[in-house]
Design a protein around this motif. Structure first.
Motif, PDB file in Angstrom:
ATOM      1  N   ARG A   1      27.034  12.140  46.629  1.00 54.35           N
ATOM      2  CA  ARG A   1      27.895  12.528  47.743  1.00 54.35           C
ATOM      3  C   ARG A   1      29.356  12.316  47.385  1.00 54.35           C
ATOM      4  N   THR A   2      30.214  13.020  48.110  1.00 56.98           N
ATOM      5  CA  THR A   2      31.637  12.718  48.193  1.00 56.98           C
ATOM      6  C   THR A   2      31.937  12.496  49.671  1.00 56.98           C
ATOM      7  N   ALA A   3      33.192  12.331  50.010  1.00 61.13           N
ATOM      8  CA  ALA A   3      33.549  12.173  51.420  1.00 61.13           C
ATOM      9  C   ALA A   3      33.352  13.456  52.204  1.00 61.13           C
ATOM     10  N   LEU A   4      33.156  14.591  51.509  1.00 58.33           N
ATOM     11  CA  LEU A   4      33.095  15.881  52.191  1.00 58.33           C
ATOM     12  C   LEU A   4      31.727  16.556  52.136  1.00 58.33           C
ATOM     13  N   PHE A   5      30.783  16.015  51.374  1.00 57.48           N
ATOM     14  CA  PHE A   5      29.438  16.592  51.365  1.00 57.48           C
ATOM     15  C   PHE A   5      28.429  15.573  50.858  1.00 57.48           C
ATOM     16  N   HIS A   6      27.157  15.835  51.179  1.00 53.50           N
ATOM     17  CA  HIS A   6      26.033  15.058  50.654  1.00 53.50           C
ATOM     18  C   HIS A   6      25.094  16.015  49.914  1.00 53.50           C
ATOM     19  N   TRP A   7      24.465  15.492  48.855  1.00 53.59           N
ATOM     20  CA  TRP A   7      23.614  16.321  47.995  1.00 53.59           C
ATOM     21  C   TRP A   7      22.208  15.747  47.981  1.00 53.59           C
ATOM     22  N   LEU A   8      21.228  16.598  48.281  1.00 56.29           N
ATOM     23  CA  LEU A   8      19.843  16.163  48.394  1.00 56.29           C
ATOM     24  C   LEU A   8      18.986  16.894  47.374  1.00 56.29           C
ATOM     25  N   ILE A   9      18.254  16.150  46.549  1.00 57.67           N
ATOM     26  CA  ILE A   9      17.269  16.750  45.654  1.00 57.67           C
ATOM     27  C   ILE A   9      15.902  16.614  46.322  1.00 57.67           C
ATOM     28  N   THR A  10      15.285  17.737  46.611  1.00 56.38           N
ATOM     29  CA  THR A  10      13.975  17.713  47.246  1.00 56.38           C
ATOM     30  C   THR A  10      13.239  19.003  46.932  1.00 56.38           C
ATOM     31  N   PRO A  11      11.933  18.937  46.666  1.00 51.90           N
ATOM     32  CA  PRO A  11      11.178  20.172  46.439  1.00 51.90           C
ATOM     33  C   PRO A  11      11.127  21.054  47.684  1.00 51.90           C
ATOM     34  N   HIS A  12      11.508  20.492  48.834  1.00 49.08           N
ATOM     35  CA  HIS A  12      11.495  21.247  50.093  1.00 49.08           C
ATOM     36  C   HIS A  12      12.875  21.844  50.413  1.00 49.08           C
ATOM     37  N   ALA A  13      13.796  21.839  49.432  1.00 49.90           N
ATOM     38  CA  ALA A  13      15.171  22.275  49.701  1.00 49.90           C
ATOM     39  C   ALA A  13      15.229  23.700  50.245  1.00 49.90           C
ATOM     40  N   ALA A  14      14.471  24.614  49.640  1.00 49.48           N
ATOM     41  CA  ALA A  14      14.527  26.015  50.080  1.00 49.48           C
ATOM     42  C   ALA A  14      14.008  26.158  51.500  1.00 49.48           C
ATOM     43  N   ARG A  15      12.939  25.436  51.821  1.00 50.20           N
ATOM     44  CA  ARG A  15      12.380  25.513  53.176  1.00 50.20           C
ATOM     45  C   ARG A  15      13.322  24.902  54.203  1.00 50.20           C
ATOM     46  N   LEU A  16      13.970  23.785  53.837  1.00 55.03           N
ATOM     47  CA  LEU A  16      14.934  23.170  54.753  1.00 55.03           C
ATOM     48  C   LEU A  16      16.139  24.083  54.949  1.00 55.03           C
ATOM     49  N   TYR A  17      16.599  24.694  53.861  1.00 53.57           N
ATOM     50  CA  TYR A  17      17.706  25.649  53.947  1.00 53.57           C
ATOM     51  C   TYR A  17      17.358  26.777  54.923  1.00 53.57           C
ATOM     52  N   GLN A  18      16.145  27.330  54.787  1.00 55.92           N
ATOM     53  CA  GLN A  18      15.717  28.433  55.646  1.00 55.92           C
ATOM     54  C   GLN A  18      15.572  27.989  57.095  1.00 55.92           C
ATOM     55  N   HIS A  19      15.029  26.788  57.290  1.00 55.90           N
ATOM     56  CA  HIS A  19      14.875  26.288  58.658  1.00 55.90           C
ATOM     57  C   HIS A  19      16.227  26.133  59.341  1.00 55.90           C
ATOM     58  N   LEU A  20      17.188  25.519  58.644  1.00 54.24           N
ATOM     59  CA  LEU A  20      18.513  25.326  59.235  1.00 54.24           C
ATOM     60  C   LEU A  20      19.203  26.667  59.465  1.00 54.24           C
ATOM     61  N   ALA A  21      19.004  27.617  58.541  1.00 45.95           N
ATOM     62  CA  ALA A  21      19.601  28.944  58.724  1.00 45.95           C
ATOM     63  C   ALA A  21      19.044  29.622  59.977  1.00 45.95           C
ATOM     64  N   GLN A  22      17.773  29.448  60.242  1.00 42.32           N
ATOM     65  CA  GLN A  22      17.192  30.004  61.460  1.00 42.32           C
ATOM     66  C   GLN A  22      17.795  29.375  62.712  1.00 42.32           C
ATOM     67  N   CYS A  23      18.349  28.161  62.549  1.00 41.69           N
ATOM     68  CA  CYS A  23      19.051  27.485  63.649  1.00 41.69           C
ATOM     69  C   CYS A  23      20.536  27.842  63.673  1.00 41.69           C
ATOM     70  N   GLY A  24      20.964  28.750  62.778  1.00 41.11           N
ATOM     71  CA  GLY A  24      22.373  29.117  62.705  1.00 41.11           C
ATOM     72  C   GLY A  24      23.225  28.078  62.003  1.00 41.11           C
ATOM     73  N   ILE A  25      22.623  27.293  61.106  1.00 42.03           N
ATOM     74  CA  ILE A  25      23.348  26.267  60.349  1.00 42.03           C
ATOM     75  C   ILE A  25      23.278  26.634  58.878  1.00 42.03           C
ATOM     76  N   LEU A  26      24.418  26.918  58.270  1.00 38.21           N
ATOM     77  CA  LEU A  26      24.458  27.355  56.873  1.00 38.21           C
ATOM     78  C   LEU A  26      24.746  26.173  55.959  1.00 38.21           C
ATOM     79  N   THR A  27      23.864  25.946  54.994  1.00 38.38           N
ATOM     80  CA  THR A  27      24.050  24.926  53.969  1.00 38.38           C
ATOM     81  C   THR A  27      24.104  25.624  52.612  1.00 38.38           C
ATOM     82  N   ARG A  28      24.188  24.842  51.546  1.00 38.25           N
ATOM     83  CA  ARG A  28      24.300  25.429  50.197  1.00 38.25           C
ATOM     84  C   ARG A  28      23.063  25.057  49.395  1.00 38.25           C
ATOM     85  N   LEU A  29      22.304  26.075  48.994  1.00 36.01           N
ATOM     86  CA  LEU A  29      21.068  25.884  48.252  1.00 36.01           C
ATOM     87  C   LEU A  29      21.318  26.041  46.763  1.00 36.01           C
ATOM     88  N   PHE A  30      20.777  25.114  45.961  1.00 34.54           N
ATOM     89  CA  PHE A  30      20.846  25.189  44.501  1.00 34.54           C
ATOM     90  C   PHE A  30      19.428  25.273  43.949  1.00 34.54           C
TER      91      PHE A  30
END
Length: 325
Positions: A267-296
């Motif tokens: 993390r920095t003061a402006l973002f947190h970084w999560l390594i998880t095999p569920h990253a793509a699914r979490l990204y999609q779930h939040l996007a369906q809620c209208g919340i945009l994150t950054r997927l790697f």
């Protein structure tokens, strides 16, 4: 074109949610940005001039003797590789992909590095994002200066992109940029939250900055953006306030992610970084809620920026709660 955060129009089209309905946590930009005052109308009618006070304000803020204002650090990172003959450029990965892309495009060979086995003898340029994006990795200033000395002794460079260092500027290398082969880039995009102004700075020895300026040409920054930059760099009261606020917000985000059993790997003061095999699914779930994150994808991970208003915090809390259930 490489993929970046903040592409709200694309997200709106993909998920069928109006642009204005999104909570954008994909960029790592300060959500409580420097408050922009009214811009004097005459600034739109005259070409920018170098002696308008921007250089003095930047020298004071960055504590660097020689500075070149540029149209965001992106302009500099694309032009710098042309100032050296093709060689070997060492970088840690993952990191901001535009750097490797620019050096490879200019004919250089990008060499992946590991902190456990630094092979400085095998490279001509060491390029660091400090702190790193997206991992949040920080480097000890003494270690960086030692690496620089080893490279500079044989004509090498150490290039540091310090886009995320403004919250902890005491770790910056800008005061040392009068040393040969030490180049530092900063911008107003992240901490100041003025990404749309496209204002950045390069700090290095004067001769190298002259070569870079010749490569970029005149009037790289619009007159109104230069004026805004002067006001923001001189606003020490807002800077102190924002550092304190960001410190509280990043701890709040860490607690929120922990509450929902999401481990933070960097993390920095402006973002947190999560390594998880569920990253793509979490990204999609939040996007369906209208919340945009950054997927790697390498490694599979997610970068989450800071919400701004209390309503934004509650919206992220709701999105994470429904994900957990």
């Amino acid at each position: 074109m490489l993929e970046h955060g903040g592409r709200l129009r694309l997200a709106a089209s993909e998920w069928g949610i109006a642009v204005e309905s999104w909570l954008d946590l994909s960029t790592g930009i300060n959500p409580d940005s420097w408050p922009v005052p009214p811009i004097p109308p005459h600034l739109w009618q005259r070409l920018p001039e170098d002696d308008d006070g921007l250089l003095v304000a930047a020298q004071h803020y960055y504590q660097a003797p020689h500075i070149l204002p540029v149209a965001g650090s992106q302009a500099a990172l694309q032009a710098l590789p042309a100032l050296r003959a093709p060689g070997r450029v060492g970088m840690f990965f993952p990191s901001y992909a535009e750097h490797a892309h620019a050096w490879e495009k200019a004919g250089h060979t990008v060499v992946p590095l590991t902190a456990d086995a630094m092979q400085l003898d095998d490279i001509d340029v060491l390029l660091l994002i400090h702190p790193n994006n997206p991992t949040g990795t920080r480097y000890d200033s003494a270690q960086l200066l030692d690496w620089h000395s080893q490279l500079a002794a044989r004509g090498g460079w150490l290039v540091a992109d310090e886009a995320y260092i403004d919250v902890d500027p005491m770790h910056s290398l800008t005061p040392y940029t009068n040393r040969s082969g030490l180049i530092v880039m900063r911008s107003l995009g992240k901490f100041f939250g003025l990404a749309g102004a496209r204002v950045g700075f390069v700090m290095a020895q004067a001769e190298l900055l002259q070569r870079l300026q010749a490569e970029l040409g005149p009037w790289t920054i619009a007159h109104p953006a230069r004026w805004l930059a002067i006001q923001a760099l001189q606003d020490s009261a807002w800077q102190a306030y924002s550092r304190a606020q960001l410190g509280q917000s990043t701890e709040r985000l860490a607690g929120l992610l922990q509450q929902h059993k999401l481990a933070v790997h960097g993390r920095t003061a402006l973002f947190h970084w999560l390594i998880t095999p569920h990253a793509a699914r979490l990204y999609q779930h939040l996007a369906q809620c209208g919340i945009l994150t950054r997927l790697f994808t390498e490694p599979v991970s997610l970068r989450i920026g800071l919400p701004g208003t209390e309503a934004d915090w509650q919206r992220l809390e709701q999105g994470l709660s429904t994900w957990q259930r």
